[in-house]
Design a protein around this motif. Structure first.
Motif, PDB file in Angstrom:
ATOM      1  N   SER A 475       0.713  -1.442   0.256  1.00 60.66           N
ATOM      2  CA  SER A 475      -0.030   0.051   0.514  1.00 60.66           C
ATOM      3  C   SER A 475       0.709   1.544   0.421  1.00 60.66           C
ATOM      4  N   ILE A 476       2.182   1.251   0.356  1.00 62.17           N
ATOM      5  CA  ILE A 476       2.891   2.695   0.565  1.00 62.17           C
ATOM      6  C   ILE A 476       3.349   3.127   0.140  1.00 62.17           C
ATOM      7  N   LEU A 482       0.853  10.161  -4.854  1.00 63.76           N
ATOM      8  CA  LEU A 482      -0.168  10.250  -5.705  1.00 63.76           C
ATOM      9  C   LEU A 482      -1.271  10.930  -4.492  1.00 63.76           C
ATOM     10  N   PRO A 483      -1.779  11.334  -5.078  1.00 64.86           N
ATOM     11  CA  PRO A 483      -3.185  11.848  -4.053  1.00 64.86           C
ATOM     12  C   PRO A 483      -3.797  10.839  -3.367  1.00 64.86           C
ATOM     13  N   SER A 484      -4.215  10.919  -2.209  1.00 62.54           N
ATOM     14  CA  SER A 484      -5.447  10.058  -1.691  1.00 62.54           C
ATOM     15  C   SER A 484      -6.156   9.567  -2.011  1.00 62.54           C
ATOM     16  N   ILE A 485      -6.971  10.262  -2.787  1.00 64.01           N
ATOM     17  CA  ILE A 485      -8.396   9.900  -3.937  1.00 64.01           C
ATOM     18  C   ILE A 485      -8.130   8.577  -5.049  1.00 64.01           C
ATOM     19  N   PRO A 486      -6.571   8.674  -5.332  1.00 66.44           N
ATOM     20  CA  PRO A 486      -5.763   7.405  -6.320  1.00 66.44           C
ATOM     21  C   PRO A 486      -5.267   6.748  -5.972  1.00 66.44           C
ATOM     22  N   THR A 487      -5.152   6.827  -4.976  1.00 65.76           N
ATOM     23  CA  THR A 487      -4.204   5.973  -4.265  1.00 65.76           C
ATOM     24  C   THR A 487      -5.227   4.677  -2.867  1.00 65.76           C
ATOM     25  N   TYR A 488      -6.375   5.435  -2.744  1.00 64.75           N
ATOM     26  CA  TYR A 488      -7.702   4.838  -2.174  1.00 64.75           C
ATOM     27  C   TYR A 488      -8.085   3.783  -2.970  1.00 64.75           C
ATOM     28  N   ILE A 489      -8.502   3.576  -4.368  1.00 64.85           N
ATOM     29  CA  ILE A 489      -8.388   3.214  -5.294  1.00 64.85           C
ATOM     30  C   ILE A 489      -7.957   1.982  -5.963  1.00 64.85           C
ATOM     31  N   ILE A 490      -6.612   2.391  -6.171  1.00 68.08           N
ATOM     32  CA  ILE A 490      -5.478   1.525  -6.635  1.00 68.08           C
ATOM     33  C   ILE A 490      -4.900   0.246  -5.486  1.00 68.08           C
ATOM     34  N   THR A 491      -4.754   1.149  -4.129  1.00 68.20           N
ATOM     35  CA  THR A 491      -4.616  -0.347  -2.935  1.00 68.20           C
ATOM     36  C   THR A 491      -6.019  -1.163  -2.877  1.00 68.20           C
ATOM     37  N   SER A 492      -7.100  -0.568  -2.624  1.00 64.20           N
ATOM     38  CA  SER A 492      -8.647  -1.883  -2.727  1.00 64.20           C
ATOM     39  C   SER A 492      -8.424  -2.232  -3.562  1.00 64.20           C
ATOM     40  N   SER A 493      -8.197  -2.384  -4.713  1.00 64.55           N
ATOM     41  CA  SER A 493      -8.026  -3.312  -5.925  1.00 64.55           C
ATOM     42  C   SER A 493      -7.048  -4.511  -5.827  1.00 64.55           C
ATOM     43  N   MET A 494      -5.901  -3.674  -5.425  1.00 58.59           N
ATOM     44  CA  MET A 494      -4.773  -4.441  -5.411  1.00 58.59           C
ATOM     45  C   MET A 494      -4.717  -5.419  -4.265  1.00 58.59           C
ATOM     46  N   ALA A 495      -4.401  -4.269  -2.875  1.00 54.34           N
ATOM     47  CA  ALA A 495      -3.625  -5.035  -1.966  1.00 54.34           C
ATOM     48  C   ALA A 495      -4.623  -5.848  -0.731  1.00 54.34           C
ATOM     49  N   PHE A 512      -7.761  -0.371   6.344  1.00 57.15           N
ATOM     50  CA  PHE A 512      -6.367  -0.857   6.114  1.00 57.15           C
ATOM     51  C   PHE A 512      -5.223  -0.717   5.267  1.00 57.15           C
ATOM     52  N   VAL A 513      -5.719  -0.434   3.955  1.00 60.58           N
ATOM     53  CA  VAL A 513      -4.741  -0.451   2.938  1.00 60.58           C
ATOM     54  C   VAL A 513      -4.539   1.220   3.034  1.00 60.58           C
ATOM     55  N   PHE A 514      -6.218   1.841   2.730  1.00 58.54           N
ATOM     56  CA  PHE A 514      -6.228   3.021   2.756  1.00 58.54           C
ATOM     57  C   PHE A 514      -5.585   4.125   3.376  1.00 58.54           C
ATOM     58  N   TYR A 515      -5.199   3.809   5.064  1.00 59.76           N
ATOM     59  CA  TYR A 515      -4.926   4.125   5.790  1.00 59.76           C
ATOM     60  C   TYR A 515      -3.050   4.283   5.272  1.00 59.76           C
ATOM     61  N   PHE A 516      -2.512   3.130   5.189  1.00 62.96           N
ATOM     62  CA  PHE A 516      -1.748   3.168   4.548  1.00 62.96           C
ATOM     63  C   PHE A 516      -0.957   4.164   3.424  1.00 62.96           C
ATOM     64  N   GLY A 517      -1.835   3.769   2.337  1.00 62.15           N
ATOM     65  CA  GLY A 517      -1.628   4.734   1.066  1.00 62.15           C
ATOM     66  C   GLY A 517      -1.115   6.139   1.268  1.00 62.15           C
ATOM     67  N   VAL A 518      -2.272   6.793   2.092  1.00 61.81           N
ATOM     68  CA  VAL A 518      -2.199   7.856   2.559  1.00 61.81           C
ATOM     69  C   VAL A 518      -0.571   8.296   3.026  1.00 61.81           C
ATOM     70  N   PHE A 519       0.136   6.964   3.764  1.00 61.74           N
ATOM     71  CA  PHE A 519       0.557   7.764   4.549  1.00 61.74           C
ATOM     72  C   PHE A 519       2.355   7.594   4.103  1.00 61.74           C
ATOM     73  N   ALA A 520       2.028   7.504   2.401  1.00 60.84           N
ATOM     74  CA  ALA A 520       3.399   7.037   1.539  1.00 60.84           C
ATOM     75  C   ALA A 520       3.171   8.710   1.212  1.00 60.84           C
ATOM     76  N   ASN A 521       2.365   9.069   1.734  1.00 61.08           N
ATOM     77  CA  ASN A 521       3.171  10.832   1.459  1.00 61.08           C
ATOM     78  C   ASN A 521       4.088  11.357   2.299  1.00 61.08           C
ATOM     79  N   LEU A 522       4.620  11.012   3.469  1.00 61.09           N
ATOM     80  CA  LEU A 522       5.431  10.754   4.790  1.00 61.09           C
ATOM     81  C   LEU A 522       6.180   9.721   4.890  1.00 61.09           C
TER      82      LEU A 522
END
Length: 653
Positions: A475-476, A482-495, A512-522
């Motif tokens: 997810s990270i 990536l912005p949060s919205i495409p991050t969620y769409i990709i991680t939710s479909s792949m991970a 779960f995957v959304f949280y860590f996809g968002v934290f990729a920005n950090l």
């Protein structure tokens, strides 16, 4: 640090070029400043027209799905080509002939869908020459438009997925697919609602656009100033006050505007110099702003508009998702404020003086009425109205409520400006959604999502904790840049599907995957929000990134908690269980902050930092025995540190 230096910083703070920092880390900010009148007017007409189209259809109902999404995407692309140069050396104050040609072709993709809609439906699976030409054209336009406004990262990822669709049969068996013709692939992307015009752009053309537009209207009326002033009045006087102001104001704004980087730059330009002046290091100051801004994406009610996509994807009510996300979101911010407060105490930092702080009564008297549209929005969202309808009424109520005070009142001109600004703000996320449509389209066509799920399960060796760890890493990586919205769409479909194989509910898996996809920005090396914070603070980007990860420690622990104890998301549990899990997790987060900072009443030894860490980990594991161990260790820690502090005080006096 001399008093003269501090006084100079108060009276004459260093100038920060926010625009340059935005352009460096946020490709959406690299737009042209057109100076040719008819070009400016053309952009205004397209922008205001698209905004009005979405407002009107929120009441009348959308067009036929394919036509509605095609119109939205085509106008967005036309604006992107007019506003965003193809390269750094391209003209920055006018669009070129090639830009106009691409804009016209973008409009042509709309016309084709409208004019030959019945033919497209009747020819499903049997495309003619025109279908193939327009399909290929649309794919190329999306990639080029996305490259200009979103950046190369998502463009490369989308291109790799398209190459996978074409050359998949020739790859190793573990990731190969049966193969599809060129015609099948490109028409699947353009002439169906599974590719470019899939769920991602569908949500962009409904919920996201209207909520971004709502944010633009709030911004025009001075809502950002209200948040900043309120946060200053509430927390500015406390120890390390400016950092707490950053956390509170960035959390509010981040939830609404949907862009962590933009939030870092706009709020950080004000809060970061204040933090540095108070005594925080430049790396820590940038990290606080980054962690607070990223957290806005997981904080209800808006969650950067991701909650609406999640509701659409999972078939849940928006209100259920927003309600479930409240406790984890608040715990995240409590975790950030804990570290900020302990750092201030450890360094002996003071807050701002009373004369520097706004009066909360005056703030609310001048701008408090601007909260009414937010209350209307929340009431309608939780009252059963559709998010589209609620957002439209929130926009209208903003204009009406703003009339209550002269300082916030909107004129016809400012309303038009808000409509244009809202459309411009939606360009990046809309193009990101279009490119994500290519990725998700290829994944659904070829079955790539199932292959990735299998890979994660193999690495996890049928063990939940290992699978969670590898899902977190995936997810990270997928969320980097990536912005949060495409991050969620990709991680939710792949991970996320990997977690569902263990019987974890879809909503919990998606969170779960959304949280860590968002934290990729950090997360270095591509921690864009942290890098933007470092740019404003003048700090080291990687050091700022690692400090922001420490500040976001609660956000890393909380997803593991709600996987093992869904009660934290208010899922399948009574109020007693929800309260117990929330309290133990809260204490665990406090213990984690204490372990990170090595301070509680006074400096801590390494041994007691380890004790605090063990207490934190014990409390986030939902089990009676581990809870007892964690609470016991935490109680001992408080007692020992209190006695040590008392002894130090006696020795001093």
């Amino acid at each position: 640090m001399s008093k003269e230096y501090l006084d100079k910083q108060i009276d004459d703070p260093p100038e920060i070029d926010s625009q340059k920092i935005m352009e460096k880390f946020d490709t959406e900010s690299r737009y042209r400043n057109l100076n040719i009148r008819w070009m400016v007017q053309l952009v205004t007409i397209l922008s205001v027209g698209l905004a009005l189209f979405h407002l009107i259809t929120s009441f009348t109902g959308p067009f036929i799905t394919l036509q509605h999404r095609a119109l939205h995407t085509g106008v967005i692309m036309a604006l992107v080509f007019l506003l965003y140069p193809s390269r750094k050396k391209a003209p920055q104050q006018r669009a070129t002939i090639i830009d106009f040609l691409l804009a016209i072709l973008s409009i042509a993709t709309i016309v084709y869908i409208f004019v030959d809609y019945l033919g497209i439906v009747q020819r499903a699976g049997l495309p003619n020459q025109s279908d193939l030409i327009f399909s290929f054209l649309m794919v190329m336009l999306v990639l080029e438009g996305g490259r200009r406004v979103v950046g190369t990262g998502l463009t490369i990822l989308s291109s790799l997925f398209l190459l996978y669709a074409f050359f998949g049969p020739y790859l190793p068996a573990v990731i190969a697919h049966r193969g599809y013709s060129f015609d099948d692939i490109i028409t699947y992307m353009y002439l169906t609602t599974e590719g470019i015009y899939g769920t991602a752009i569908g949500v962009s053309a409904t919920y996201i656009f209207l909520f971004v537009l709502f944010g633009a209207f709030l911004n025009r009326t001075g809502m950002g100033q209200l948040f900043n002033d309120s946060a200053m009045a509430i927390a500015g006087k406390s120890s390390g006050g400016p950092a707490k102001v950053a956390v509170i104001s960035s959390g509010f704004l981040g939830s609404i505007n949907g862009s962590a980087i933009a939030n870092v730059v706009t709020t950080g330009a004000f809060t970061i110099p204040l933090m540095k002046r108070t005594g925080y290091s430049k790396n820590f100051s940038g990290a606080v702003e980054a962690a607070a801004s990223v957290g806005g994406q997981i904080l209800p009610p808006v969650m950067g508009a991701t909650a609406f996509i999640m509701a659409e994807t999972l078939g849940m009510k928006y209100s259920e998702i927003a309600l479930a996300a409240i406790i984890p979101g608040l715990l995240y911010y409590i975790g950030v404020i804990t570290v900020v407060h302990l750092r201030a105490k450890k360094l002996g930092l003071m807050g701002l003086s009373a004369k520097e702080l706004p009066n909360i009564k005056e703030v609310m008297k001048e701008r408090g009425h601007l909260l009414i549209p937010l209350f209307i929005l929340i009431y309608m969202l939780f009252g059963g109205f559709t998010p589209i309808y609620a957002a439209a009424w929130a926009i209208i109520s903003t204009v009406v409520v703003a009339m209550f005070r002269k300082s916030t009142r909107m004129t016809i001109k400012s309303i038009a400006q808000a409509l244009e600004e809202g459309t411009r703000a939606a360009l990046g996320v809309a193009m990101a959604c279009a490119m994500v449509g290519l990725i998700v389209g290829v994944a659904s066509l070829t079955g790539f999502g199932l292959k990735m799920t299998s890979a994660i399960l193999i690495l996890g060796q049928d063990t939940l904790i290992l699978t969670l760890f590898f899902t977190m890493l995936a997810s990270i990586v997928l969320g980097m840049g990536l912005p949060s919205i495409p991050t969620y769409i990709i991680t939710s479909s792949m991970a996320a599907p990997a977690l569902m194989q263990f019987g974890i509910e879809p909503f919990v898996s998606h969170m779960f995957v959304f949280y860590f996809g968002v934290f990729a920005n950090l997360t270095p090396p591509v921690a864009l929000a942290a890098f933007a914070g470092a740019g404003i603070a003048g700090g080291d980007p990687n050091k700022t990134g690692f400090i922001s990860l420490k500040l976001a420690g609660a956000g890393i622990l909380v997803p593991y908690v709600f996987v093992y104890a869904p009660a934290l998301l208010m899922q399948n549990a009574g109020w007693g269980e929800i309260a117990w899990v929330s309290i133990t997790t809260l204490i665990g987060i406090l213990a984690l902050g204490i372990a990170f900072e090595g301070y509680l009443f006074t400096e801590m030894t390494s041994v007691f930092r380890v004790v605090a860490g063990i207490s934190a980990l014990s409390l986030v594991i939902p089990n009676v025995a581990t809870d007892a161990i964690g609470l016991g260790l935490f109680a001992v820690l408080i007692l020992v540190q209190f006695i040590r502090r008392k002894k130090e005080f006696v020795a001093i006096t």
